[in-house]
Write a protein that holds these residues in place. Structure first.
Motif, PDB file in Angstrom:
ATOM      1  N   GLN B   6       0.855  -1.179   0.000  1.00  0.00           N
ATOM      2  CA  GLN B   6       0.000   0.000   0.000  1.00  0.00           C
ATOM      3  C   GLN B   6       0.894   1.233   0.000  1.00  0.00           C
ATOM      4  N   CYS B  23      -3.066   0.143  -3.834  1.00  0.00           N
ATOM      5  CA  CYS B  23      -2.870  -1.084  -3.076  1.00  0.00           C
ATOM      6  C   CYS B  23      -2.769  -2.243  -4.065  1.00  0.00           C
ATOM      7  N   LEU B  33     -11.190  -7.374  -1.969  1.00  0.00           N
ATOM      8  CA  LEU B  33     -10.343  -6.248  -1.580  1.00  0.00           C
ATOM      9  C   LEU B  33     -11.170  -5.213  -0.835  1.00  0.00           C
ATOM     10  N   TRP B  35     -11.155  -1.246   1.432  1.00  0.00           N
ATOM     11  CA  TRP B  35     -10.570  -0.030   1.986  1.00  0.00           C
ATOM     12  C   TRP B  35     -11.298   0.284   3.302  1.00  0.00           C
ATOM     13  N   CYS B  91      -5.759  -0.732   3.423  1.00  0.00           N
ATOM     14  CA  CYS B  91      -6.201  -1.658   2.385  1.00  0.00           C
ATOM     15  C   CYS B  91      -6.131  -3.068   2.967  1.00  0.00           C
TER      16      CYS B  91
END
Lengths: 113, 115
Positions: B6, B23, B33, B35, B91
């Protein structure tokens, strides 16, 4: 809906003393439960997790946690605190099929010499 | 083994400026994935998650957006930053395990200060 409550935003113990960080959850189905540790200015590191099977889970750095369904708890313990254990600890819950974890607000552990 | 990178690690941006945090994950394919944002003294707030290329789910309405242009790349953006966007951005990735368990692994985080 799932939720997590961590009792005590700050916990202070003496070096060598027992560490007990409390976590209670609510979930409509059998949960998956996690503890993460965050050292200053770093990301979160997985300490341990409960999925199925044995309710006493051992993790890294001498920590363990016990899943108690009747109490909806997943408290984190360590028999003897070390200075290096000073960090923030997060409890999290997930249900099967859910993509994201729900985190508690965190407990900052201070270890006094 | 899997790794997550990241960057940048630290960012100071003026109000109204754009933002791009990147990321990437290595060692796995088709990961979920995420955030997350961690504001000072507060817990983790899920901002976005993605289950595949171009598939983004937003958890909190705000002036941030996310994109997934490649399988293992996740980008957090803003066209105009607000003071309230300051915080620690994390991330994370996961893959499904049998039984539906979904352990999430985090990157090292990016400190954003909006001035």
């Amino acid at each position: 809906a799932q939720s997590v409550t961590q009792l005590g935003s700050h916990v202070s113990v003496s070096e060598g003393a027992l560490v007990l960080l409390r976590c209670n959850y609510s979930s409509s189905v059998p949960p998956y439960l996690f503890w993460y540790v965050q050292y200053p200015n770093q990301g979160l590191q997985l300490l341990l997790k409960y999925t199925t099977g044995a309710t006493l889970v051992k993790g890294i750095n001498g920590f363990e946690a016990e899943f108690k369904k009747s109490e909806t708890s997943f408290h984190l313990t360590k028999p003897s605190a070390h200075m290096s254990d000073a960090a923030e600890y997060f409890c999290a819950v997930s249900e099967a099929g859910r993509r994201a974890l729900t985190f508690g607000s965190g407990t900052r552990l201070q270890v006094q010499p | 083994s899997q790794t997550i990178h990241q960057w940048p690690a630290t960012l100071v941006q003026p109000v109204g400026s754009p933002l791009s945090l990147e990321c990437t994950v290595e060692g796995t394919s088709n990961p979920n994935l995420y955030w997350y944002r961690q504001a000072a003294g507060r817990g983790l707030q899920l901002l976005f998650y993605s289950v595949g290329i171009g598939q983004i789910s937003s958890e909190v309405p705000q002036n941030l957006s996310a994109s997934r242009p490649q399988d293992r790349q996740f980008i957090l953006s803003s066209k105009k930053l607000l003071l309230s966007d300051s915080g620690f951005y994390l991330c994370a990735w996961s893959v499904w395990a049998p039984g539906g368990e979904n352990t999430i692994y985090f990157g090292e985080g990016s400190w954003l200060t909006v001035v």
